[in-house]
Design a protein around this motif. Structure first.
Motif, PDB file in Angstrom:
ATOM      1  N   ILE A 198       0.842  -1.196   0.000  1.00 57.76           N
ATOM      2  CA  ILE A 198       0.000   0.000   0.000  1.00 57.76           C
ATOM      3  C   ILE A 198       0.875   1.243   0.000  1.00 57.76           C
ATOM      4  CG2 ILE A 198      -1.878   1.227   1.162  1.00 57.76           C
ATOM      5  CD1 ILE A 198      -2.634  -1.328   2.521  1.00 57.76           C
ATOM      6  N   ALA A 199       0.548   2.166  -0.893  1.00 54.08           N
ATOM      7  CA  ALA A 199       1.195   3.479  -0.910  1.00 54.08           C
ATOM      8  C   ALA A 199       0.300   4.447  -0.159  1.00 54.08           C
ATOM      9  CB  ALA A 199       1.410   3.941  -2.342  1.00 54.08           C
ATOM     10  N   PHE A 200       0.899   5.130   0.823  1.00 50.79           N
ATOM     11  CA  PHE A 200       0.185   6.097   1.635  1.00 50.79           C
ATOM     12  C   PHE A 200       0.812   7.480   1.463  1.00 50.79           C
ATOM     13  CE2 PHE A 200      -0.519   2.222   4.231  1.00 50.79           C
ATOM     14  CZ  PHE A 200      -1.893   2.300   4.438  1.00 50.79           C
ATOM     15  N   ALA A 201      -0.040   8.492   1.420  1.00 52.96           N
ATOM     16  CA  ALA A 201       0.412   9.884   1.522  1.00 52.96           C
ATOM     17  C   ALA A 201       0.241  10.317   2.972  1.00 52.96           C
ATOM     18  CB  ALA A 201      -0.403  10.781   0.593  1.00 52.96           C
ATOM     19  N   TYR A 202       1.278  10.958   3.514  1.00 56.11           N
ATOM     20  CA  TYR A 202       1.253  11.399   4.912  1.00 56.11           C
ATOM     21  C   TYR A 202       0.777  12.844   4.958  1.00 56.11           C
ATOM     22  CZ  TYR A 202       3.018  12.418   9.619  1.00 56.11           C
ATOM     23  OH  TYR A 202       3.137  12.782  10.933  1.00 56.11           O
ATOM     24  N   THR A 203      -0.446  13.039   5.449  1.00 56.10           N
ATOM     25  CA  THR A 203      -1.072  14.361   5.448  1.00 56.10           C
ATOM     26  C   THR A 203      -1.734  14.618   6.791  1.00 56.10           C
ATOM     27  OG1 THR A 203      -1.543  14.100   3.089  1.00 56.10           O
ATOM     28  CG2 THR A 203      -2.705  15.861   4.234  1.00 56.10           C
ATOM     29  N   ASP A 204      -1.383  15.728   7.419  1.00 55.82           N
ATOM     30  CA  ASP A 204      -2.017  16.133   8.684  1.00 55.82           C
ATOM     31  C   ASP A 204      -1.999  15.019   9.719  1.00 55.82           C
ATOM     32  OD1 ASP A 204      -2.613  18.631   7.591  1.00 55.82           O
ATOM     33  OD2 ASP A 204      -4.508  17.912   6.747  1.00 55.82           O
TER      34      ASP A 204
END
Length: 408
Positions: A198-204
């Motif tokens: 899984i590719a995750f974007a780290y946001t807030d």
């Protein structure tokens, strides 16, 4: 008599990348060029060239039991995860799982400076081999550290990109703390007995998924989020720590011989994957786990899961049901269904079949996953459908109405 000249490493490498491209990966020019440039055979020394550039993973270290402890991942999986990671020039990168050093060399090529790449592994023999291979191929600037991967490496952080080349059940606290805002991570994450890259974007302070692919990896050493125990001779169950499963009680149920089978009318051909049913069950049913059966157990009539080595199951109290297959009326096709055992056999089998039918309407759909640190998560965990409690993190999984989140 003519002597055939064996293909050169360069020719085999180009053939490898051509196969990967034909399968839809190495999508960016940068990833393709890196894979055409780095000599993979220099990282899997002691193996034939054909193996170094073949389609399968190359095992480089085994336990006394024969289980794989370290390997050079299948080239297609390497390319897939690099596509998911989206490295840009100048990015600072942490890799957990040093392997042979090959992936670190690719990362150094993509970011443009080996000093921006740190790879860690708990096994000193593995890190020594990775260090030797990287030095021999001109990547002396890559940092190789022997350390528990769950600790990351704060000295060289914070990181724009984090990638794991080992399977992980959790997102440890150290990884969260070492990410830059806007960072991206790619992890082979395990839950309910199955693994997805899984590719995750780290946001807030949250991880939001935007790509998900089926995969399998050697597990990260030291995590205790799963239980695997034999229910009876030849039948093994795997479940997460937030689930209450008594394998011996299920073993007793299986030996009673009482069962109920329900069929869905949904069919697949012999080459068509149906792992999406399992994925859907992990989102919709908190009883989802994994069953494994030997051929001896199947021949004895104890159980007959769809894929003996890894099949989705539901377990509640002393009852179990699992995904099943049978020949369809149309030759060459297989019908999906479920077989249950125990007092709730029919009800559990019906729950699986309902998800088979839901999967059939959108076979390529994947859920959106949000991951938060446990300290930041306020939702009830461990019992609600679509919410899974880890030790350090909480996952929330959801299929949007009519959506295909995560499709590539």
């Amino acid at each position: 008599m003519t002597t055939r000249t064996p293909p050169s490493p360069e020719a085999l490498r180009d053939l490898m990348v051509d196969r990967i491209r034909a399968d839809g990966w190495a999508l960016t020019p940068a990833v393709e060029q890196a894979m055409r440039t780095i000599p993979r055979h220099a990282f899997v020394t002691g193996h034939p060239l054909e193996n170094a550039y073949g389609e399968a993973a190359v095992i480089t270290k085994r336990a006394g039991t024969g289980a794989a402890l370290s390997c050079a991942s299948e080239p297609l999986i390497v390319a897939m995860m690099l596509d998911q990671l989206d490295v840009q020039p100048g990015h600072n990168i942490l890799e957990v799982g040093a392997g042979t050093g090959y992936n670190a060399a690719l990362l150094a090529t993509l970011t443009g400076d080996g000093r921006n790449v740190t790879t860690v592994d708990i096994d000193p023999e593995v890190t020594a081999g990775a260090r030797k291979n990287l030095d021999a191929t001109g990547f002396e600037a890559v940092t190789v550290i022997t350390r528990d991967g769950t600790l990351g490496d704060v000295e060289h952080g914070p990181y724009d990109r984090l990638i794991l080349t080992v399977g992980t059940w959790d997102i440890p606290v150290a990884w969260w703390e070492q990410l830059r805002p806007g960072a991206r991570i790619v992890v082979p994450l395990r839950w309910r007995g199955q693994t997805r890259s899984i590719a995750f974007a780290y946001t807030d302070g949250r991880l939001e998924s935007d790509s998900m692919q089926l995969c399998g990896f050697v597990p990260l050493v030291g995590q205790a989020g799963e239980h695997t125990h034999e229910a009876t001779d030849g039948v093994t169950l795997t479940w997460d720590t937030d689930q209450n499963i008594n394998p011996s009680a299920i073993g007793t149920t299986l030996h009673r011989g009482e069962q109920a089978s329900i069929w869905s009318t949904v069919t697949v051909d012999g080459e068509e994957p149906f792992d999406g049913v399992w994925l859907r069950l992990t989102v919709t049913d908190p009883a989802t786990c994994r069953i494994r059966a030997t051929h001896e157990a199947i021949d004895a009539g104890i159980c007959n899961p769809a894929i003996p080595a890894l099949t989705a199951a539901l377990v509640e109290d002393t009852s179990i049901a699992y995904l099943a297959l049978r020949r369809a009326a149309d030759d060459g096709l297989w019908e999906l269904g479920a077989t249950g055992h125990g007092p709730a056999a029919t009800a559990l089998a019906e729950r699986i079949v309902n998800q088979v039918k839901a999967w059939d309407t959108t076979r390529t759909a994947t859920p959106h996953i949000t991951v938060q640190r446990r300290a930041d998560a306020h939702a009830e965990t461990g019992t609600a459908s679509g919410t899974i409690a880890k030790t350090h993190a909480t996952m929330t999984l959801q299929y949007p109405q009519g959506g295909h989140v995560g499709d590539r």
